[in-house]
Scaffold this motif. Sequence first.
Motif, PDB file in Angstrom:
ATOM      1  N   LEU A 174      -8.416 -10.201   2.444  1.00 57.25           N
ATOM      2  CA  LEU A 174      -7.881  -8.963   1.890  1.00 57.25           C
ATOM      3  C   LEU A 174      -6.460  -9.173   1.390  1.00 57.25           C
ATOM      4  N   SER A 216      -4.223  -4.014  -1.753  1.00 57.63           N
ATOM      5  CA  SER A 216      -5.451  -3.612  -1.070  1.00 57.63           C
ATOM      6  C   SER A 216      -6.081  -2.441  -1.825  1.00 57.63           C
ATOM      7  N   PRO A 217      -7.424  -2.422  -1.978  1.00 60.32           N
ATOM      8  CA  PRO A 217      -8.433  -3.293  -1.377  1.00 60.32           C
ATOM      9  C   PRO A 217      -8.897  -4.458  -2.273  1.00 60.32           C
TER      10      PRO A 217
END
Length: 282
Positions: A131, A136-137
Amino acid sequence: CTVIFTRIATKDLHKPISILFCNLAFSDLFTSFSGFWISTLFITNPDITIFGSEDMLAPYALYTMSILSTIYNLVSIGIERYLAVAESMRTRFRAARNHSIAVVLINWVLAFFLGCLPLMGWNCLHRRKNLSVLYSPFCVDYLIFITIPNVVVAAFIIPLFTYLRIIIILRKRKLRMKACGQATGTYKSAEIQVARTSIFIWLLALISYAPFFAGVIFDATNHQCHVDLYPGIYIFRNCTAMLITMNCLGNPIIYTLKAKPLGDKLKALKCLSTNRVRACTV
């Protein structure tokens, strides 16, 4: 928007290179819009921009798509200028215009496909492995896949090579004219202007995208969690976004507003003059 409306409203600016300029303005507009969208989400709910959320997929995908489109347009403009200087584009205006339209479509299709890969499933929304800490994501491998060929090669190496070739060609022609006893004062002035503009273009891309690439490299080598990096690394992330937005402001200044034909048209539209200003080919 001023660049877009001026070029659309002015018939004698509908040249092949003007199509690329107008498309570059569209790409910059989308980059600014997507950046504003992300900023709004950051203001309303900062946690989703730090820890990631499904709501961030669409804004980040649009942001990636617009940045890729901007980079591809910059490369296309540099190649078109190189072909024009090298006298390789000896086709009719209609054919050259069709080529520019085809290049624009290819740029957007490629940018749309690569930018929408996270929406098609290449994301780390439901798995915490690999990740990205900064975006993120998104997954780290996707960011590396996007930045190395597009930012490093397309934004840095190809424009550097293209504009160096343009300067070398102009320098050789100036020496050839000087050897034949022809006046080179005007040609030397044009060479200096092209060289200065080329340096500005490359430096603007370097300053705008190098910190973003450095952030991706840090993201790939980092093994700390979000909380341990807060807030310093996210301030750096916001600064990289600001630099990319500043690139959207610098592109119209370097590519279009410095061009005398477009500047004359802007003055004519502003003053509502009855005398039509005739523009030269950009």
